[in-house]
Scaffold this active site. Structure first.
Site, mmCIF file in Angstrom:
data_model
loop_
_atom_site.group_PDB
_atom_site.id
_atom_site.type_symbol
_atom_site.label_atom_id
_atom_site.label_comp_id
_atom_site.label_asym_id
_atom_site.label_seq_id
_atom_site.Cartn_x
_atom_site.Cartn_y
_atom_site.Cartn_z
ATOM 1 N N CYS A 1 0.851 -1.217 0.059
ATOM 2 C CA CYS A 1 0.036 -0.065 -0.079
ATOM 3 C C CYS A 1 0.859 1.112 -0.126
ATOM 4 O O CYS A 1 1.563 1.681 1.169
ATOM 5 C CB CYS A 1 -1.068 -0.062 1.225
ATOM 6 N N CYS B 1 -0.494 4.397 2.320
ATOM 7 C CA CYS B 1 -0.877 4.325 3.827
ATOM 8 C C CYS B 1 -0.302 2.826 4.279
ATOM 9 O O CYS B 1 0.932 2.416 3.962
ATOM 10 C CB CYS B 1 -2.036 4.703 4.461
ATOM 11 N N SER B 2 -1.297 1.868 4.637
ATOM 12 C CA SER B 2 -0.599 0.770 5.133
ATOM 13 C C SER B 2 -1.897 -0.341 4.751
ATOM 14 O O SER B 2 -2.074 -1.103 5.815
ATOM 15 C CB SER B 2 -0.253 0.672 6.688
ATOM 16 N N CYS B 3 -2.863 -0.067 3.980
ATOM 17 C CA CYS B 3 -3.682 -1.120 3.853
ATOM 18 C C CYS B 3 -3.374 -2.502 3.702
ATOM 19 O O CYS B 3 -2.408 -2.890 3.103
ATOM 20 C CB CYS B 3 -4.652 -0.536 2.495
#
Lengths: 196, 93, 93
Positions: free
Chosen positions: A104, A107-109
């Site tokens: 991602c 962000c940090s999906c």
């Protein structure tokens, strides 16, 4: 990143904000602890490993999983509904000439509802900036040296879908049970930074 | 709005938005291929501004690394909203 | 304007470091921040996109100097003030 002093400082601030929100009726007493307990009991890489092992032993399940993962997950007692809302899951299968890897970049999906929290390296700028640009060398740093002829496909989880990699079944595992096969699957294999 | 279909060639918008966007910078102004329609959702760029907007289709769009970075032999699939995309008409007879 | 979260294809970050046997959370307060965010989104105090936007709006130096959950807590604090839930002074013990 925090030292001990910084850590106790932010810890106090978090408790303070929780108390403030409780006093203003925006949090129920015990709600945070309940959520923490629920999360701890939720997603884990072992869930992904079960899905992979079933796909390795059951071609029909594999086909259904790749066509519509959300519809197939209940066959192994799992779902993507454990988070804030049910999320679409897409499973991408490695093959003899193709390898998939997830990121991602914004962000940090990550499929938290299914696999639990992601590792810190997955959330790091170091990984997120480079894997999309030069995946072959990033994978080599993880110890995964792919043949030059293997096509690499990077999946950037930039919107609502979450992804999971279906690794290739290792050779010489014909005699293993489904549970034993699941034991071979690692979190990095499910992200694509390991072969299995 | 006519939804795109798998196989359609699309070009991402080049605009540099003032606020939150889910169109990564590296994929701006690039041409790729729709591989799948992935449901429909309100545009995150708008939701981040507190707007209550209708859902629109979301797509998995695959780009050749060469078309994003000028080199590389891999593919990158990005998930994008309809509003991030235009039909790519260049190079067509 | 591109934001500091949008790092795909960017050079200059340190090497990728793996942490063996990494715990789900490194500190108790991190789990609290995680749960707090979920509770506030569920209550509709803000939405997930506003939460991401609030992280992205952090000053670049603060963003890069903060750990993952420090960013989360900074974003939560920003939104509680912007949504009128708390005055800035309310958030400090």
């Amino acid at each position: 990143m925090s030292d001990d002093h910084g850590s106790s400082l932010i810890s106090a601030r978090v408790r303070h904000v929780e108390a403030l929100l409780e006093s203003r009726g925006l949090l129920d007493a015990g709600e945070i602890d309940t959520r923490i307990d629920e999360f701890a009991a939720g997603g884990t890489p072992a869930n992904g490993a079960r899905v992979v092992a079933r796909a390795w032993v059951d071609d029909g399940f594999r086909d259904r999983l790749l066509a519509d993962a959300n519809a197939a997950l209940p066959e192994v007692g799992l779902s993507m509904a454990g988070g804030l809302q049910e999320q679409r899951l897409k499973v991408v299968a490695n093959g003899p000439d193709e390898h998939h890897v997830l990121v991602c970049t914004l962000c940090s999906c990550y499929p938290i509802a299914l696999l639990g929290p992601s590792p810190s390296w997955y959330k790091s700028e170091a990984y997120r900036s480079r894997v999309v640009r030069d995946p072959r060398s990033v994978l080599a740093e993880f110890g995964l040296d792919l043949p030059a002829g293997t096509r690499i496909e990077v999946w950037d989880a930039s919107a609502e879908s979450r992804y999971m990699v279906l690794p290739r079944r290792p050779e010489g595992t014909e005699g293993l049970t489904e549970d034993q096969l699941a034991g071979l699957v690692t979190r990095k294999g499910l992200i694509g930074t390991a072969a299995v | 709005m006519t939804a795109y279909a798998p196989g359609d060639r699309v070009r991402t918008r080049t605009a540099d938005p003032a606020g939150h966007t889910r169109l990564p910078r590296y994929a701006r102004g690039a041409t790729g291929t729709v591989v799948q329609v992935a449901g429909s959702h309100p545009l995150a760029d708008d939701r981040a501004r507190g707007l209550d907007v209708p859902a629109q289709p979301v797509y998995h769009v695959r780009f050749a690394a060469r078309d994003l970075f000028g080199d590389g032999d891999h593919g990158v699939t990005v998930e994008l909203w309809h509003d991030h995309l235009d039909h790519d008409t260049e190079g067509r007879a | 304007m591109s934001r500091i979260n949008d790092v795909g294809g960017m050079a200059g970050f340190p090497a990728i470091v793996e942490e063996p046997d990494e715990p789900r959370f490194h500190e108790d307060w991190e789990a609290h921040v995680f749960a707090l965010n979920g509770a506030l989104i569920k209550r509709g105090v803000y939405n997930l996109d506003e939460f991401r936007d609030a992280q992205e709006r952090l000053p670049v130096a603060q963003f890069l100097g903060s750990s993952y959950y420090e960013r989360w807590f900074a974003a939560i604090s920003t939104l509680l003030v912007e949504k009128g839930v708390a005055a800035p002074g309310d958030l400090e013990p």
